[in-house]
Design an enzyme around this catalytic site. Sequence first.
Site, PDB file in Angstrom:
ATOM      1  N   SER A   1     -14.126 -20.184  13.051  1.00  0.00           N
ATOM      2  CA  SER A   1     -12.743 -19.757  13.320  1.00  0.00           C
ATOM      3  C   SER A   1     -11.819 -20.002  12.125  1.00  0.00           C
ATOM      4  O   SER A   1     -10.726 -19.459  12.059  1.00  0.00           O
ATOM      5  CB  SER A   1     -12.206 -20.488  14.547  1.00  0.00           C
ATOM      6  OG  SER A   1     -12.221 -21.876  14.316  1.00  0.00           O
TER       7      SER A   1
ATOM      8  N   ALA B   1      -5.566 -17.350  15.699  1.00  0.00           N
ATOM      9  CA  ALA B   1      -4.438 -16.905  14.872  1.00  0.00           C
ATOM     10  C   ALA B   1      -3.715 -18.057  14.176  1.00  0.00           C
ATOM     11  O   ALA B   1      -2.494 -18.063  14.080  1.00  0.00           O
ATOM     12  CB  ALA B   1      -3.463 -16.075  15.707  1.00  0.00           C
ATOM     13  N   ILE B   2      -4.503 -19.015  13.695  1.00  0.00           N
ATOM     14  CA  ILE B   2      -3.886 -20.164  13.026  1.00  0.00           C
ATOM     15  C   ILE B   2      -4.257 -20.173  11.553  1.00  0.00           C
ATOM     16  O   ILE B   2      -5.394 -19.883  11.177  1.00  0.00           O
ATOM     17  CB  ILE B   2      -4.319 -21.476  13.719  1.00  0.00           C
ATOM     18  CG1 ILE B   2      -3.654 -21.540  15.096  1.00  0.00           C
ATOM     19  CG2 ILE B   2      -3.934 -22.696  12.888  1.00  0.00           C
ATOM     20  CD1 ILE B   2      -4.087 -22.696  15.935  1.00  0.00           C
TER      21      ILE B   2
ATOM     22  N   HIS C   1      -4.925 -22.583   8.879  1.00  0.00           N
ATOM     23  CA  HIS C   1      -5.281 -24.003   8.867  1.00  0.00           C
ATOM     24  C   HIS C   1      -5.072 -24.618   7.485  1.00  0.00           C
ATOM     25  O   HIS C   1      -5.430 -24.018   6.478  1.00  0.00           O
ATOM     26  CB  HIS C   1      -6.763 -24.178   9.223  1.00  0.00           C
ATOM     27  CG  HIS C   1      -7.122 -23.793  10.620  1.00  0.00           C
ATOM     28  ND1 HIS C   1      -6.811 -24.581  11.704  1.00  0.00           N
ATOM     29  CD2 HIS C   1      -7.772 -22.713  11.114  1.00  0.00           C
ATOM     30  CE1 HIS C   1      -7.266 -23.989  12.801  1.00  0.00           C
ATOM     31  NE2 HIS C   1      -7.845 -22.864  12.469  1.00  0.00           N
TER      32      HIS C   1
ATOM     33  N   CYS D   1       8.679  -3.514  26.381  1.00  0.00           N
ATOM     34  CA  CYS D   1       8.421  -4.950  26.438  1.00  0.00           C
ATOM     35  C   CYS D   1       8.306  -5.523  25.025  1.00  0.00           C
ATOM     36  O   CYS D   1       8.813  -6.604  24.749  1.00  0.00           O
ATOM     37  CB  CYS D   1       7.142  -5.242  27.207  1.00  0.00           C
ATOM     38  SG  CYS D   1       7.143  -4.658  28.907  1.00  0.00           S
TER      39      CYS D   1
ATOM     40  N   CYS E   1       7.732   1.524  23.511  1.00  0.00           N
ATOM     41  CA  CYS E   1       7.217   0.373  24.263  1.00  0.00           C
ATOM     42  C   CYS E   1       8.357  -0.622  24.387  1.00  0.00           C
ATOM     43  O   CYS E   1       8.799  -1.188  23.393  1.00  0.00           O
ATOM     44  CB  CYS E   1       6.023  -0.237  23.528  1.00  0.00           C
ATOM     45  SG  CYS E   1       5.590  -1.885  24.112  1.00  0.00           S
TER      46      CYS E   1
ATOM     47  N   CYS F   1       5.266   2.378  29.484  1.00  0.00           N
ATOM     48  CA  CYS F   1       5.129   3.151  28.252  1.00  0.00           C
ATOM     49  C   CYS F   1       3.728   3.686  28.018  1.00  0.00           C
ATOM     50  O   CYS F   1       3.519   4.465  27.096  1.00  0.00           O
ATOM     51  CB  CYS F   1       5.516   2.300  27.051  1.00  0.00           C
ATOM     52  SG  CYS F   1       4.283   1.025  26.673  1.00  0.00           S
TER      53      CYS F   1
ATOM     54  N   CYS G   1       4.207  -5.549  30.623  1.00  0.00           N
ATOM     55  CA  CYS G   1       3.922  -4.510  31.623  1.00  0.00           C
ATOM     56  C   CYS G   1       2.579  -3.839  31.366  1.00  0.00           C
ATOM     57  O   CYS G   1       2.094  -3.105  32.219  1.00  0.00           O
ATOM     58  CB  CYS G   1       5.053  -3.485  31.715  1.00  0.00           C
ATOM     59  SG  CYS G   1       4.879  -2.044  30.650  1.00  0.00           S
TER      60      CYS G   1
ATOM     61  N   ILE H   1     -19.420 -18.021   9.372  1.00  0.00           N
ATOM     62  CA  ILE H   1     -17.977 -18.160   9.133  1.00  0.00           C
ATOM     63  C   ILE H   1     -17.319 -18.349  10.495  1.00  0.00           C
ATOM     64  O   ILE H   1     -17.265 -17.425  11.303  1.00  0.00           O
ATOM     65  CB  ILE H   1     -17.400 -16.931   8.417  1.00  0.00           C
ATOM     66  CG1 ILE H   1     -18.223 -16.605   7.170  1.00  0.00           C
ATOM     67  CG2 ILE H   1     -15.938 -17.157   8.087  1.00  0.00           C
ATOM     68  CD1 ILE H   1     -18.221 -17.655   6.104  1.00  0.00           C
TER      69      ILE H   1
END
Lengths: 409, 467
Positions: B348, B59-60, B62, B413, B411, B453, B448, B346
């Site tokens: 990361s 999830a960067i 770059h 949390c 939800c 939930c 949780c 392809i």
Amino acid sequence: MTAPRHPDVLVVGAGPAGLTAAARLAAAGARVEVLEREARPGGLPRTCAHGGFGPWPRTLTGPRYARLLTEAAERAGAALRTGVTALDWAPAGPVLTTVGPGGPETIAARAVLLATGARERPRAARLVPGTRPAGVFTTGELQRAVHLFGQHIGTRAVIAGATDVSYAAAGTVRAAGAEVVALVTEHPRAQTGRARAGAARLARSIPLLTGTTITELLGHGRLSGVRVRHRDGRTAVLPCDTVVFTGDFVPEHELARRGGLTLDPGTRGPATGATAHTSRPGVFAAGNLLHAVEPAGTAAREGARAADAVLDFLAGAPWPDPGVPVTVEAPLRWIAPNLVIPGAVPDRHVLRTAVPLPRPVLYVHQDGRLLHRQRLTAGTASPGRTLTVTARWHARVTPTGGPVRVSTG
Amino acid sequence: MTVTAEGPLPPVPYDVAIVGAGVVGCAIARDLARRPRLRVALLDAQDDVGQGTSKANTAILHTGFDATPGTLEARLVREGYARLGAYAAETGIPVERVGALLVAWDAEQLAALPGLAEKAARNAYPDTVLLGPEELYAREPHLGPGALGALHVPGESVICPWTTTLAYATQAVRAGVDLHLNTAVRGADRADGHLLTTSRGTLRARHLVNAAGLHADTLDRALGHDDFTVTPRRGQLLVYDKFARPLVRHILLPVPTALGKGVLVAPTVHGNVLLGPTAEDLRDKRATGSTADGTAALREQGRRVLPALLEEEVTAVYAGLRAATGQEDYRITAHPGQAYVTVGGIRSTGLTASLAIAAHVTGLLADGGLDLGPVREPEPLTMPNLGEAFPRPYQRADLIAADPAYGTLVCHCERVSRGEIRDALASTVPPRTLEGLRRRTRARGGRCQGFYCGAAVRELFERGAGP
């Protein structure tokens, strides 16, 4: 944002502790508001269809018990607000920000009682390896799915754990029409009464796998099985489409942490003495937030005791000094209450061990000085079961001394 | 708008079929959707977009500072970084420009930092700064003891990978692309264009784009090419509880070694902290399980970088498979004679490069004889915000006043409201599983994991969230 509301006491959480406290506070004339983030009040008992709640011998089912507590709080004049979530604290004082269908609010109470309860640690927190298929439950989710919504949960379930909660989960699985493949525990025996374990094994032919760990979840999309390993090194795959991780409770302490309350390193709940005062003036705590978990009746009794402390505070009683911490040494996991505050002695302490202890003896020391020695039980102290120790030694604690250490040797 | 997941596929030939609805395939579909004359199909074997490698990355966003200069990857990452940054700002994809620190833990690593700064400059990224230990610890007070210095890369950012893929797919479908899910391609023949045999029958297309990720080599071979082999490289990641978020301010990277980029500690836009990934070369393209050894090794490395992290609970453990090809570059190849473009290898960085890859592939298709026709820019899109650095619906009094469902939290949390779940279920590319709903809303994705939930969220998913 509407203008701040100003009740005398804001109770967060409408479970046994919160509702009992609210009833007592309202009966004493305090203006009490109870926030419950779920759609209905009652807390965990609401989702437990089995009996055993309330004073023995005329015990009730969980939902019935939850209803009685709710009605008592309402009858006493407490304002119950469901579907409203306490989000965070104002920078100072017992002041909380909330949100609900009516929008955001600030509630500036004279005192706040946190009664947010406890939950089970899920699979991820337990670091159980494997894939991430559907069909992985905690007891809490399972009971809500079956008892509140009538959802289908699968056909063959493995139960991780062999505590009272695990047996309740097995009952829920069977009530939902599914088969219990086995209960799996790393310990050498079940952590429940012999009668319950025996009845499950014999009458319902539920196998109990002791000395066994779940090492991997299998399956893509839906769970297809769990790999288990016995202490002797043997491994096997138990085919199943459902696994329930039971027990291993932790306090639901988000608000406590957000409020900067001092937490006890063992319980991970707010550190408290006998009277529910936390480290933040004006903020009290009660119930399973302080010790995950004890029976609902224990939580309710604490709620009542906390209400008395809140009433004293509203009448002008000063906030107590921090007190002397009570810590445990391994294999003990935690003790509650975990502060010794002069002039406020609890009825008893409750504690837990991480491993089975045959004929355990408990030692209480302060600065190397033995304060107390006590045999805990004649048999074996079992993980997941309540152990109690007297608080009579409080009088021997030096208020200016170091922490009190509780150990098994 | 067409999204199908069952039944036969349309008999009419498409101009372009894209195999693989990961972040790259969806970006290509979105780019082609800007050409209203084209009839485009986007196929995926799974029941949702972004279900393969795209959902389980680091999830960067770059900058490309550490790419191999002169490669196609270096160029597309650099271009993609700018394009996706702008696109995210337009569409509400959460991005936090936290910056990265490459932390040196020994003299050898410290000595390598100036070289990395030079390499960054050769990649047209001149903004790196060398930091001494004092400034490093001032920036990261919870860093473990023993760090000697760091290279600061201010442009490195974190982004929501699920929202990105979904935004592309949503715009593509709204602009007329047919998204066919549960459609596994089993064979490819040439007969008056491409004839794909799939798990849902045959599909014809004049041009074919292979964005099949881990399976790109298999499809490539079916078309007669033996250019590369995909070896799945597993990356296990631990997601830590939101309580850990204040412990870290930057993406903390190790100084790269021959074995890969190593283990990072990074904040996520969702307010968690990520620790990972492992790098394990495997054969099984379905081996997305975590292992006891993998998580133990990560925790050991995490303990050195950020000791206090280990005191917090793990909220999720996941494992993704990167499409490693043994080459230090993307494998994007046009086969004009076959009206076919391979988009393989392809890695990361694909999330960052996705929009630039898409523009590149559209160019290759045009070179191969595809008449693109006129351009019509897609309708502007605003994605639901899952980022903690931006106002979430429960924090917006205006939204709740207009619709109380945004003030009703389901939800707890992750503070997901009933309104957001309802919106996701009614969206252009709706979820087909609870996991799909989680990626769109974060419902059940918190500490949780559904204890409170889970059943309520499932009820809304199965019975509908109502008006």
